[in-house]
Design a protein around this motif. Sequence first.
Motif, PDB file in Angstrom:
ATOM      1  N   GLY A 367      -6.478  -4.205 -15.237  1.00 51.11           N
ATOM      2  CA  GLY A 367      -5.877  -3.105 -14.525  1.00 51.11           C
ATOM      3  C   GLY A 367      -5.338  -3.513 -13.261  1.00 51.11           C
ATOM      4  O   GLY A 367      -3.956  -2.937 -12.676  1.00 51.11           O
ATOM      5  N   THR A 368      -5.829  -4.298 -12.607  1.00 47.61           N
ATOM      6  CA  THR A 368      -5.247  -4.818 -11.215  1.00 47.61           C
ATOM      7  C   THR A 368      -3.858  -5.591 -11.472  1.00 47.61           C
ATOM      8  O   THR A 368      -2.773  -5.305 -10.682  1.00 47.61           O
ATOM      9  CB  THR A 368      -6.165  -5.905 -10.631  1.00 47.61           C
ATOM     10  N   ALA A 369      -3.825  -6.505 -12.509  1.00 44.40           N
ATOM     11  CA  ALA A 369      -2.503  -7.088 -12.992  1.00 44.40           C
ATOM     12  C   ALA A 369      -1.485  -6.079 -13.262  1.00 44.40           C
ATOM     13  O   ALA A 369      -0.196  -6.172 -12.928  1.00 44.40           O
ATOM     14  CB  ALA A 369      -2.859  -8.020 -14.227  1.00 44.40           C
ATOM     15  N   LEU A 370      -1.829  -5.097 -14.053  1.00 43.72           N
ATOM     16  CA  LEU A 370      -0.795  -4.094 -14.495  1.00 43.72           C
ATOM     17  C   LEU A 370      -0.281  -3.041 -12.932  1.00 43.72           C
ATOM     18  O   LEU A 370       0.708  -3.080 -12.975  1.00 43.72           O
ATOM     19  CB  LEU A 370      -1.592  -3.040 -15.299  1.00 43.72           C
ATOM     20  N   ILE A 371      -1.216  -2.983 -12.377  1.00 44.64           N
ATOM     21  CA  ILE A 371      -0.848  -2.054 -11.087  1.00 44.64           C
ATOM     22  C   ILE A 371       0.049  -3.008 -10.224  1.00 44.64           C
ATOM     23  O   ILE A 371       1.183  -2.609  -9.600  1.00 44.64           O
ATOM     24  CB  ILE A 371      -2.001  -1.545 -10.255  1.00 44.64           C
ATOM     25  N   LEU A 372      -0.084  -4.099 -10.032  1.00 43.36           N
ATOM     26  CA  LEU A 372       0.408  -5.202  -9.282  1.00 43.36           C
ATOM     27  C   LEU A 372       1.927  -5.416  -9.885  1.00 43.36           C
ATOM     28  O   LEU A 372       2.996  -5.477  -8.964  1.00 43.36           O
ATOM     29  CB  LEU A 372      -0.172  -6.496  -9.049  1.00 43.36           C
ATOM     30  N   LEU A 373       2.080  -5.184 -11.117  1.00 46.76           N
ATOM     31  CA  LEU A 373       3.266  -5.188 -11.784  1.00 46.76           C
ATOM     32  C   LEU A 373       4.361  -4.261 -11.366  1.00 46.76           C
ATOM     33  O   LEU A 373       5.496  -4.372 -11.314  1.00 46.76           O
ATOM     34  CB  LEU A 373       3.389  -5.473 -13.331  1.00 46.76           C
ATOM     35  N   LEU A 374       3.773  -2.794 -11.768  1.00 49.39           N
ATOM     36  CA  LEU A 374       4.266  -1.685 -11.699  1.00 49.39           C
ATOM     37  C   LEU A 374       4.752  -0.930 -10.456  1.00 49.39           C
ATOM     38  O   LEU A 374       5.601  -0.197 -10.270  1.00 49.39           O
ATOM     39  CB  LEU A 374       3.685  -0.721 -12.762  1.00 49.39           C
ATOM     40  N   GLU A 375       3.580  -1.221  -9.373  1.00 48.44           N
ATOM     41  CA  GLU A 375       3.473  -0.447  -8.196  1.00 48.44           C
ATOM     42  C   GLU A 375       3.985  -1.375  -7.060  1.00 48.44           C
ATOM     43  O   GLU A 375       3.811  -2.579  -6.803  1.00 48.44           O
ATOM     44  CB  GLU A 375       2.351  -0.032  -7.776  1.00 48.44           C
ATOM     45  N   PRO A 376       4.869  -0.679  -5.977  1.00 46.90           N
ATOM     46  CA  PRO A 376       5.195  -1.452  -4.759  1.00 46.90           C
ATOM     47  C   PRO A 376       3.985  -1.806  -4.105  1.00 46.90           C
ATOM     48  O   PRO A 376       2.844  -1.339  -4.285  1.00 46.90           O
ATOM     49  CB  PRO A 376       6.034  -0.345  -4.023  1.00 46.90           C
ATOM     50  N   ALA A 377       4.152  -2.814  -3.414  1.00 51.12           N
ATOM     51  CA  ALA A 377       2.982  -3.509  -2.571  1.00 51.12           C
ATOM     52  C   ALA A 377       2.286  -2.683  -1.831  1.00 51.12           C
ATOM     53  O   ALA A 377       0.964  -2.641  -1.711  1.00 51.12           O
ATOM     54  CB  ALA A 377       3.279  -4.735  -1.721  1.00 51.12           C
ATOM     55  N   HIS A 378       2.857  -1.822  -1.057  1.00 49.47           N
ATOM     56  CA  HIS A 378       2.041  -0.934  -0.119  1.00 49.47           C
ATOM     57  C   HIS A 378       1.333   0.027  -0.714  1.00 49.47           C
ATOM     58  O   HIS A 378       0.318   0.519  -0.100  1.00 49.47           O
ATOM     59  CB  HIS A 378       3.088  -0.395   0.851  1.00 49.47           C
ATOM     60  N   VAL A 379       1.752   0.587  -1.877  1.00 54.12           N
ATOM     61  CA  VAL A 379       0.787   1.190  -2.760  1.00 54.12           C
ATOM     62  C   VAL A 379      -0.175   0.549  -3.639  1.00 54.12           C
ATOM     63  O   VAL A 379      -1.359   0.951  -3.715  1.00 54.12           O
ATOM     64  CB  VAL A 379       1.760   2.073  -3.639  1.00 54.12           C
ATOM     65  N   ALA A 380       0.171  -0.457  -4.165  1.00 58.20           N
ATOM     66  CA  ALA A 380      -0.756  -1.288  -5.197  1.00 58.20           C
ATOM     67  C   ALA A 380      -1.953  -1.731  -4.284  1.00 58.20           C
ATOM     68  O   ALA A 380      -2.960  -1.896  -5.145  1.00 58.20           O
ATOM     69  CB  ALA A 380      -0.064  -2.564  -5.603  1.00 58.20           C
ATOM     70  N   ILE A 381      -1.845  -2.119  -2.966  1.00 59.22           N
ATOM     71  CA  ILE A 381      -2.996  -2.681  -2.367  1.00 59.22           C
ATOM     72  C   ILE A 381      -3.947  -1.866  -2.182  1.00 59.22           C
ATOM     73  O   ILE A 381      -5.462  -2.079  -2.196  1.00 59.22           O
ATOM     74  CB  ILE A 381      -2.509  -3.177  -1.000  1.00 59.22           C
ATOM     75  N   TRP A 382      -3.883  -0.408  -2.291  1.00 60.86           N
ATOM     76  CA  TRP A 382      -4.977   0.527  -2.231  1.00 60.86           C
ATOM     77  C   TRP A 382      -5.248   0.826  -3.746  1.00 60.86           C
ATOM     78  O   TRP A 382      -6.715   1.305  -3.764  1.00 60.86           O
ATOM     79  CB  TRP A 382      -4.300   1.770  -1.479  1.00 60.86           C
ATOM     80  N   LEU A 383      -4.446   0.851  -4.769  1.00 62.49           N
ATOM     81  CA  LEU A 383      -5.048   1.235  -6.063  1.00 62.49           C
ATOM     82  C   LEU A 383      -5.753   0.250  -6.756  1.00 62.49           C
ATOM     83  O   LEU A 383      -6.630   0.596  -7.625  1.00 62.49           O
ATOM     84  CB  LEU A 383      -3.742   1.507  -6.984  1.00 62.49           C
ATOM     85  N   ILE A 384      -5.424  -1.076  -6.212  1.00 61.00           N
ATOM     86  CA  ILE A 384      -6.447  -1.806  -6.900  1.00 61.00           C
ATOM     87  C   ILE A 384      -7.755  -2.536  -6.377  1.00 61.00           C
ATOM     88  O   ILE A 384      -8.760  -2.828  -6.954  1.00 61.00           O
ATOM     89  CB  ILE A 384      -5.611  -3.331  -6.789  1.00 61.00           C
ATOM     90  N   ALA A 385      -7.999  -1.625  -5.048  1.00 66.23           N
ATOM     91  CA  ALA A 385      -9.472  -1.815  -4.567  1.00 66.23           C
ATOM     92  C   ALA A 385     -10.477  -1.516  -5.632  1.00 66.23           C
ATOM     93  O   ALA A 385     -11.366  -1.918  -5.615  1.00 66.23           O
ATOM     94  CB  ALA A 385      -9.354  -1.040  -3.124  1.00 66.23           C
TER      95      ALA A 385
END
Length: 503
Positions: A367-385
């Motif tokens: 899931g972390t790999a998918l979010i880092l691919l699809l979301e911009p960094a400032h959003v992804a950093i919170w979603l992957i936590a």
Amino acid sequence: MESGPWAGEGGAVPTQADDGTDPRRWKALWVTLVAGFMSLLDVTIVSVALPSMQRDLHASAPAIQWVVSGYALAFALVLVTAGRVGDAIGRRRIFLMALAAFVLCSAAAGAAPTIAFLVAARLAQGVAAGCLAPQNSALIQQMFRGAERGRAFGLFGAVVGVSSAVGPIAGGLILALADGPQGWRWIFYVNVPVGAVALLLGFRLLPRTTPGRRGQLDLVGVALLGCGVLALMLPLVLAESGGVQRLWWLFLLGAVCLAGFVQWERRVAAGDGQPLLDPRLVTSTRGYAVGASIGTLYFVGFSGVWLVFALFFQNGLDYSPLRSGLAVTPFAIGSTLGAAASGRLVDRLGRLLTVCGLAAVVLGLGGTALILLLEPAHVAIWLIAPLLFVGGLGSGCVISPNITMTLRDVPVRMAGAAGGALQTGQRLGGSIGTAALPGLFYVVLGSGTHNYRTAVATSVGLGTLPIVCSLALAIHDWQRDRRADGQPCPPEVSNSHLHAGQG
């Protein structure tokens, strides 16, 4: 008391702790865990300080690489031999000697005036850490019994898992506190006071045992295993400087050496000799072969993703080393909690706990790999936590229970060699992962897109594949246990042939 030729302090009946009634056993465990944490932390903590080391010591890129890779290589080379020697002449003795050497080498590394001196100190430090590591699991086998052993291995597994995950965090924090051009030296100096206190407490708390008669060390086995591990790992630890391309033939040599090692050990065991690593640990000890395989495959993916995350956060997003480490802190927190809880659950759930843990790791990292691919960094950093936290919980339910189930039926007198072999597989798997995944990251990054998001997603995503393989193996083992109605083979039955003719 065992009186075979390899029976010694490690295999004999201890004066206090063999029945698990020594009231100091939990205090002694914490001494071994602190020492083990330091030795494993030093595998990864140094990576964040390499740029400042290179500047201060005017080192070339290949030379500075040996600060990390030399330690890992020396660590892996001595694990099995050190475990076997600990079984023979005493785990307490080897533990204290290795810890003292580790402290001295840490001080030498911190004071290194040149890169050559630093590399030499790190090689010696790696040997000391490799001698220290197998004594930890062997002392747990010796000091604890029953459900207590599961809880003790749970704490030990937390140390193994968390030390790898928090290395970049700890290194970044030390560099932030020790500001200045020479701040990197404190990454080594911090081991000195902690190690000195652990050494003094170890003298006081670690159990003494009655030494027995010693025998000859299997020198042929030592040479074959050492050459095999060296040949397999050297191209991997030199991967960043083209080691795999230049030294690919060493993989073939390593395979030949390890095949020769297996044949030699079988011959020694068949002749009632004392092999370095009894082949019957793999072929006849319940859970050992499958547990070692699961651990090796898991560490291929588990170890490599942290370097990929560091490359992405620091090079792709311009994070500082400390901020980069804090970005993956949820995994470390989850791993700690999972390991602490799993020690109490492993006796009840068995291999099912490993299956659930591996599934959680695949979910978290995938899931972390998918979010880092699809979301911009400032959003992804919170979603992957939260995903990293789930993956960390799963990791805590993999490493601790797997160590427990792999070593639970190993005879106590052989625990050092068995623990050393288990950790050798983990170190080899870790070397493959730390060479392959960052290499893949750079390949994707240099493919023309220069897209850090694609590079990190591809590397982390493919890093989950060996974890999926270990999940499949764990499911197979779990189903086999279910078909046996969940009734474990009694240790006295499963290991009776291991004791035959060996004292």
